[in-house]
Design a protein around this motif. Structure first.
Motif, PDB file in Angstrom:
ATOM      1  N   PRO A  26      -3.086  -9.871 -13.954  1.00 19.76           N
ATOM      2  CA  PRO A  26      -2.232  -9.506 -12.826  1.00 19.76           C
ATOM      3  C   PRO A  26      -3.059  -8.911 -11.687  1.00 19.76           C
ATOM      4  N   ARG A  27      -2.491  -8.956 -10.502  1.00 18.47           N
ATOM      5  CA  ARG A  27      -3.170  -8.401  -9.322  1.00 18.47           C
ATOM      6  C   ARG A  27      -2.335  -7.291  -8.732  1.00 18.47           C
ATOM      7  N   GLY A  28      -3.013  -6.298  -8.163  1.00 20.13           N
ATOM      8  CA  GLY A  28      -2.313  -5.159  -7.602  1.00 20.13           C
ATOM      9  C   GLY A  28      -3.163  -4.409  -6.604  1.00 20.13           C
ATOM     10  N   VAL A  29      -2.775  -3.160  -6.354  1.00 12.08           N
ATOM     11  CA  VAL A  29      -3.440  -2.302  -5.375  1.00 12.08           C
ATOM     12  C   VAL A  29      -3.995  -1.079  -6.079  1.00 12.08           C
ATOM     13  N   GLY A  30      -5.275  -0.780  -5.837  1.00 12.79           N
ATOM     14  CA  GLY A  30      -5.915   0.352  -6.493  1.00 12.79           C
ATOM     15  C   GLY A  30      -5.837   1.640  -5.706  1.00 12.79           C
ATOM     16  N   GLY A  31      -5.868   1.542  -4.373  1.00 16.79           N
ATOM     17  CA  GLY A  31      -5.705   2.715  -3.541  1.00 16.79           C
ATOM     18  C   GLY A  31      -6.882   3.651  -3.485  1.00 16.79           C
ATOM     19  N   TRP A  32      -8.110   3.197  -3.720  1.00 16.63           N
ATOM     20  CA  TRP A  32      -9.259   4.091  -3.619  1.00 16.63           C
ATOM     21  C   TRP A  32      -9.640   4.292  -2.145  1.00 16.63           C
ATOM     22  N   PRO A  33     -10.276   5.388  -1.819  1.00 17.72           N
ATOM     23  CA  PRO A  33     -10.610   5.664  -0.423  1.00 17.72           C
ATOM     24  C   PRO A  33     -11.732   4.763   0.076  1.00 17.72           C
ATOM     25  N   VAL A  34     -11.822   4.680   1.415  1.00 18.31           N
ATOM     26  CA  VAL A  34     -12.910   3.919   2.020  1.00 18.31           C
ATOM     27  C   VAL A  34     -14.232   4.557   1.614  1.00 18.31           C
ATOM     28  N   ALA A  35     -15.098   3.772   1.056  1.00 17.14           N
ATOM     29  CA  ALA A  35     -16.422   4.264   0.655  1.00 17.14           C
ATOM     30  C   ALA A  35     -17.378   3.085   0.747  1.00 17.14           C
TER      31      ALA A  35
END
Length: 841
Positions: A26-35
């Motif tokens: 499955p595919r989704g959104v992880g939401g980690w910050p810009v780095a």
């Protein structure tokens, strides 16, 4: 049952062979910050403690060079990057990674497109991290792995970790579903199921815009090509959908699409002629019918976007047929079934951006008429004299001006001429029969036909209510002739040409002489000569409408004026007159050859000063609380882009509700609110992006690509990065450059109307202007008619030294001055310049 498995079962049941080699995570959104980890990762679970595990990642990615990008493995529990990592295999379809887990059981993040960036708004550069070897050599040796050569197969015997999800950093970064590529094996199976098809058609709804032109999405493997499109619309909606055409086995030439009427079970049909075919036809920015040729190279995908205006009283099921007709392949019939139900949409769906109903704005003619805008009065014409507010022009028998009055002051020392020289002498134009063709409230047109030796000169001219005059001069050779020169001469009274600006010269006192040559790297093909009481602006033009901001590369140098480098301009003081000459130099014209010498004149000053201007005080620090604005003594707020109310450059619709609340609060305190909204570059956050991209280079200019990572990962190529606004959290609103004139300007005009009606803005703050005076007239009409009292505030930095462009904004944008309320120049200017410079610039 997962969709892809069900599609496989259904396809096999109907005779379509399916080849699924793996189950897709499955595919989704992880939401980690810009780095520096990038925008995409795989979430991997390790169940057992081991010195090494392997994982197969079916990432199905678009980038052409995945092996040139690093892979970073991070322990989710500790946040530490693992050093003992070995990349066994990398293709666009999948990757195999071996790593030593530090936590078991445990979860790991594998980032496979990491990048760093140079965060410069006007020159944003993304650097994808190249692969590097960080693993302990002893660990590699124990596993039989070598960084310097092909690995042995021993790694395949290692315990397997499992990919539990493939994630994007944000919703906007997601590839699924339309950018997850099909594998080579799946495509071969699809082709085998359609052995005789030169091309295949994939109907798609508006919620799945076609994004890729070089690959097929795995969604199309799941669903397969279909012979019918089914959609659901509401009464009054402008319903949008697509057909994807894949040139599977051959190039598709000159593709056409026609519709039947859409007929309900009872009642009147939706006529075929009302259906929009955006990729094939439309209305251009001047209201002219537009026809586009669409061809699809072999192996490529072309999206065709259509729009159906559903009547407000429609209900039930409508059926029709779409026929695709390539010039070199059999036609294809696609059934269209549209179910209409629910509440009437009074705005055609424009309030819901996801519906994409605003695409019909591309064909708008709003503001295209001949009505003058305040403070201008209707044009008057009698005999060979035409007048507008404060200005009067009288044309001679050849159709060119012989007198120009600016607010009672004569500008010309002698009549304007088109001079032809041959055989060492000046040819005399005879037989001119200049006559007035038509007059409306906003313009008057005339024409003339003259002869001189072997040449015929036709002159067509149009003077408008703002004092602008367009001249279309065409010179035809009735027989072959050698010419020393063809040139335009404008002789001004010396006392009326005290100052000069343009042709590569800064504004100020006019020199006794000035020379200029065409340069494709600079769009400074215009000049103003005049005084405070009167002056004349001249711009050398092309037969095709163009609007260039920085260079002439898009339009090219005009064949007539430039003449392979022989053309140029001079300004000379000659006794009591100053003569501007636009020469084209020596050439031989063939019999029947025609050269177009087009130019425009603007008589200045363009209008009286508005006394209200001196009571206007601006607040330009962003959307501050209205009470703070009042404390500063301001009564007008300019809201730039790149903030909470207007975050996306030149697309101020994504936070319209929040913007309206602010505008309403300002209006309650008697404060006007204007916003940044223009055309030059466009945020890639707009929902219509992929429909616009399907139009080729009509809306977006071609370019080398690059810029922010999102652009490189989703647009891939064939675009020009433009302004990048960097938000405090590191996110970026990345824009790409738009063309000088296109149907996007129609959308822009309609968007302005929508903002006036639904948000209540009080005008525009323009930082540079990405359109010509024809669009500006429409802008002014829409402002005045929709919300009287609106203002246009124009700002520009000093473009003369910027990039060595050698053009002053006051000269480049002078044709817009009749419609602008106030100017805000000053950025990048030399404050130690002389008074004459400041007076003119």
């Amino acid at each position: 049952m997962p969709l892809y498995l069900w599609a496989c079962v259904l396809g096999c049941a109907t005779g379509l062979l399916c080849a699924w080699s793996e189950e897709l995570p499955p595919r989704g959104v992880g939401g980690w910050p810009v780095a520096d980890l990038g925008n995409h990762r795989a979430r991997v679970v390790v169940d057992v403690q081991a010195a090494a595990v392997r994982v197969h990642i079916p990432w199905r990615r678009r980038d052409a060079d995945p092996a040139n990008k690093a892979i970073i493995v991070v322990d989710a529990a500790t946040g530490q990057r693992l050093r003992n990592v070995f990349v066994a295999s990398v293709t666009r379809e999948a990757g195999d990674v071996v790593f030593q887990p530090t936590t078991a059981p445990g979860e790991y993040f594998i980032y496979y497109m990491p990048w760093t960036a140079d965060y410069i708004q006007w020159n944003y550069v993304t650097h994808y991290t190249p692969p590097s070897q960080t693993a302990d050599p002893e660990w590699l040796a124990a596993l039989g792995l070598s960084p310097d050569g092909p690995p042995s197969d021993r790694w395949r015997e290692l315990p397997a970790a499992k990919v539990v999800a493939i994630e994007a950093r944000t919703q906007f970064d997601r590839f699924d579903p339309m950018e997850v590529i099909a594998t080579k094996e799946e495509i071969e199976t699809l082709l085998a199921a359609h052995p005789d098809a030169p091309y295949l058609v994939f109907p798609e709804d508006r919620e799945h815009p076609i994004r890729m032109t070089d690959d097929l999405p795995v969604r199309w493997i799941e669903l397969g090509p279909r012979q019918e499109f089914r959609g659901e619309a509401q009464p009054g909606e402008f319903y949008v959908f697509q057909l994807g055409v894949w040139a599977a086995r051959q190039a598709i030439d000159n593709l056409e699409a026609s519709f039947s009427d859409l007929r309900p079970t009872s009642g009147p049909p939706i006529p075929a002629g009302a259906i929009h075919r955006f990729n094939l036809s439309g209305i251009d920015w001047l209201g002219r019918p537009l026809k586009r040729e669409v061809s699809v190279p072999q192996g490529k995908v072309q999206a065709l976007w259509f729009g159906v205006p559903v009547p407000r009283d429609a209900k039930g099921e409508y059926r029709g047929t779409i026929v695709l007709r390539p010039a070199n392949a059999p036609e294809t019939h696609i059934g269209l079934k549209l179910s209409v139900r629910g509440q009437v949409l009074p705005d055609a769906g424009d309030g819901d951006l996801w519906r994409l109903s605003r695409l019909r704005w591309l064909d708008s003619t709003l503001g295209l008429d001949d009505e003058p805008t305040p403070p201008y009065t209707p044009v008057q014409a009698a005999g060979r004299a035409v007048s507008c507010l404060g200005r009067r022009l009288r044309f001679g028998t050849a159709g060119l001006p012989e007198s120009i009055l600016a607010w009672g002051h004569e500008l010309l020392a002698n009549p304007i001429e088109m001079v032809a020289e041959a055989g060492g002498k000046k040819l005399n134009w005879t037989g001119g029969n200049a006559r007035l063709l038509r007059k409306g409230k906003g313009s008057a047109e005339w024409e003339s036909l003259s002869r001189a030796g072997p040449l015929t000169m036709s002159v067509g001219a149009k003077m408008e209510f703002d004092g602008y005059v367009n001249f279309r001069v065409s010179i035809q050779a009735r027989e072959e002739c050698a010419l020393q020169d063809l040139r335009l001469e404008i002789p001004l009274r010396r006392e009326k040409a005290k100052y000069m600006m343009g042709l590569g010269r800064k504004g100020g006192f006019r020199p006794e002489q000035w020379d200029w040559h065409w340069d494709i790297n600079r769009c400074n093909n215009m000049v103003w000569l005049g005084d405070v009481t009167g002056g004349l602006y001249c711009k050398l033009k092309w037969p095709e409408a163009t609007w260039e901001l920085y260079s002439l590369h898009a339009s090219g140098l005009p064949r007539s004026w430039w003449n392979d480098g022989r053309g140029g301009c001079t300004v000379r003081e000659e006794g009591d007159r100053v003569v501007f000459r636009a020469y084209s130099g020596a050439r031989t014209m063939k019999a029947g050859e025609t050269l177009d010498y087009w130019f425009g004149l603007l008589i200045t000053p363009v209008k009286p000063l508005d006394p209200a201007h001196f009571s206007q005080r601006y607040y330009h620090m962003g959307p501050a609380p209205v009470e703070e604005v009042l404390k500063c003594g301001a009564n007008i707020i300019n809201i730039h882009h790149g903030n909470d109310l207007n975050p996306n450059i030149n697309y101020p619709f994504l936070r319209a509700a929040e913007l309206k609340r602010y505008v309403d609060a300002a209006h309650e305190k008697g404060v006007k609110v204007k916003i940044y909204y223009t055309v030059r570059e466009l945020s890639t956050r707009l929902p219509e992006l992929w429909a616009l991209r399907s139009l080729g280079h009509e809306i977006f200019v071609p370019g080398p690509g690059g810029g922010h990572s999102w652009l490189q990962e989703h647009l891939i190529s064939d675009y020009a990065p433009a302004w990048h606004h960097i938000f405090p959290d590191g996110d970026v609103d990345a824009a790409i450059a738009t063309t000088g004139l296109s149907r996007w300007h129609n959308y822009y005009i309609e968007g302005l109307r929508w903002l006036l009606e639904n948000v209540g803005i009080d005008g525009l703050y323009l930082d540079g202007i990405g359109y010509d005076r024809e669009i500006m007239k429409r802008v002014r009409r829409v402002l005045d008619r929709t919300r009287p009292g609106c203002l246009i505030d124009f700002h520009s930095g000093n473009e003369f030294p910027f990039g060595d462009l050698r053009v002053s904004p006051a000269c480049k944008y002078m044709e817009h001055f009749p419609y602008i309320n106030s100017l805000w120049f000053g950025e990048g200017y030399d404050y130690n310049e002389t008074p004459d410079y400041w007076l003119v610039e």
